[in-house]
Scaffold this active site. Structure first.
Site, PDB file in Angstrom:
ATOM      1  CE  LYS A 222     -10.035   8.563   7.459  1.00  0.00           C
ATOM      2  NZ  LYS A 222      -8.638   9.019   7.413  1.00  0.00           N
ATOM      3  CE  LYS A 223     -10.528   7.447   1.565  1.00  0.00           C
ATOM      4  NZ  LYS A 223      -9.303   8.055   1.961  1.00  0.00           N
TER       5      LYS A 223
END
Ligand code: PLP
Length: 387
Positions: free
Chosen positions: A180-181
């Site tokens: 998700k980063k």
């Protein structure tokens, strides 16, 4: 319209990079990891980088590299993910929680200074959400009190202060490439250090304490020729972990790194659109004082609403099919840290106002406008409850 919260921006180029690794049929720790480490070190302008399988591993190894004496205390903000604190516990050290600034939500450096004792040896500076900790001031405090500084850059890959990349201000920097980063390798992490010796201290620890990884051993096999029957030989000198990055992840990372600045620029453009859409709102305020000049890399966009209606707003957004979250329930309110409950009063109240909204590079302007509209409708519905 369904709008998810996070979405990695991956496609054909990443697939081609994976195909190349398949063609070579060396999937584990190998030459791609080395190539990615070198590219990352160049990108952030650090003399040394070590590829790992998560930022959790990088943080663990960062504290290990400092070789702090038993009984040392490590300062950690309570407004963060649990990995920022676990790194101290993994090393048998004590965590001292620091409260956050009500406005920026970053570590309150006055509170931090008040908590320093003779046993305090290090601080984990988390650039929460991508908004940077005031590193010049933190380094000045650290110098005065002889503290080591680890930057937790899980939320801010590519961000900087005054042109100097986050992660290179402190003694060690830890990045996350979890899916998700700001950029991803599926799962992955990177440790950087201004003193390359700090990285060398933990190089063997990422591979179970083995002094020679299998890629180096197979290189020796071919280089040293038929007379060497000990090409397989390795020794274990210390307790290590299975923390290495692998070539599949590194191949994805090399492609993502090329896109990182553009992905961060798109994140910033989305945030600017959100801010514009919410500009004249009475109840909904930005989570933090976002800057849209491109210096910061923000992992999340969030808002604050009065605590009394926060969950109502979340429910209404859910009905509009807009995914939300809350980053974070402060660590001091988790059962693991219950002995610290009450230690960080600002964090322990402000989280009740917070809502994380969708943000990912491939989010369309239409999706942003849809979320803003849903939020404005929710705001209108709850307004009578707070007036
Ligand atoms: C602030 C912070 N630090 C560390 C981590 C750990 O990252 P990883 O999932 O790569 O271990 C995270 C993950 O979300 C995080 O938010």
């Amino acid at each position: 319209m369904h709008v998810r919260l996070f979405k990695p921006s991956v496609g054909r180029e990443e697939l081609e990079a994976i195909a190349e690794v398949f063609d070579r049929a060396w999937l584990g720790l190998g030459p791609k990891v080395r190539e990615f480490e070198e590219a990352w070190a160049r990108y952030v302008d650090s003399p040394a980088a070590l590829g790992l399988n998560s930022a959790t591993a990088a943080l663990h190894m960062a504290v290990t590299a400092l070789r702090l004496p038993p009984g040392s205390k490590v300062l950690v903000p309570s407004m963060t993910f649990v990995a920022s604190a676990l790194c101290a516990l993994y090393n048998g050290l004590d965590v001292v929680f620091v409260d956050c600034d009500r406005d920026t939500l970053q570590m309150d450096l006055d509170d931090l200074e008040r908590r320093i004792t003779p046993e305090t040896r290090a601080v984990v500076a988390v650039h929460f959400g991508g908004y940077p900790v005031d590193m010049p001031r933190l380094l000045e405090i650290a110098r005065r009190h002889d503290l080591k500084v680890i930057e937790d850059c899980a939320h801010c890959a590519g961000g900087s202060i005054g042109g100097r990349k986050l992660g290179t201000w402190g003694d060690l920097g830890c990045f996350s490439f979890e899916e998700k980063k700001c950029m991803t390798t599926g799962d992955g992490g990177m440790l950087v250090a201004n003193d390359p010796d700090l990285v060398e201290r933990v190089r063997a620890n990422r591979w179970l304490g083995i002094d020679k990884d299998t890629w180096k051993r197979q290189a020796g096999y071919t280089a040293e020729g038929p007379d060497d029957a000990r090409h397989w030989h390795y020794e274990v000198a210390e307790v290590g972990y299975k923390y290495n990055m692998n070539d599949l992840a590194a191949a994805i990372g090399l492609v993502q790194l090329k896109k990182l600045d553009a992905m961060n620029a798109r994140r910033t453009a989305i945030i600017a659109r959100y801010l514009d859409g919410l500009r004249d709102s009475g109840l909904v305020r930005p989570l933090m004082p976002y800057r849209t000049d491109g210096e910061h890399a923000y992992w999340i966009f969030g808002v604050r609403v009065p605590a009394a209606v926060r969950d109502d707003v979340i429910r209404m957004l859910k009905r509009s099919d807009v995914a939300t979250s809350v980053h974070y329930l402060p660590l001091t309110l988790h059962p693991l840290f219950k002995a610290h409950a009450g230690a960080t009063p600002v964090a322990e109240s402000v989280w009740e106002e917070m809502i994380t909204l969708p943000l990912f590079p491939d989010m369309t302007d239409e999706q942003v406008d849809y979320v803003v509209d849903a939020l404005r409708r929710a705001e209108a519905a709850v307004a009578p409850q707070v007036s």
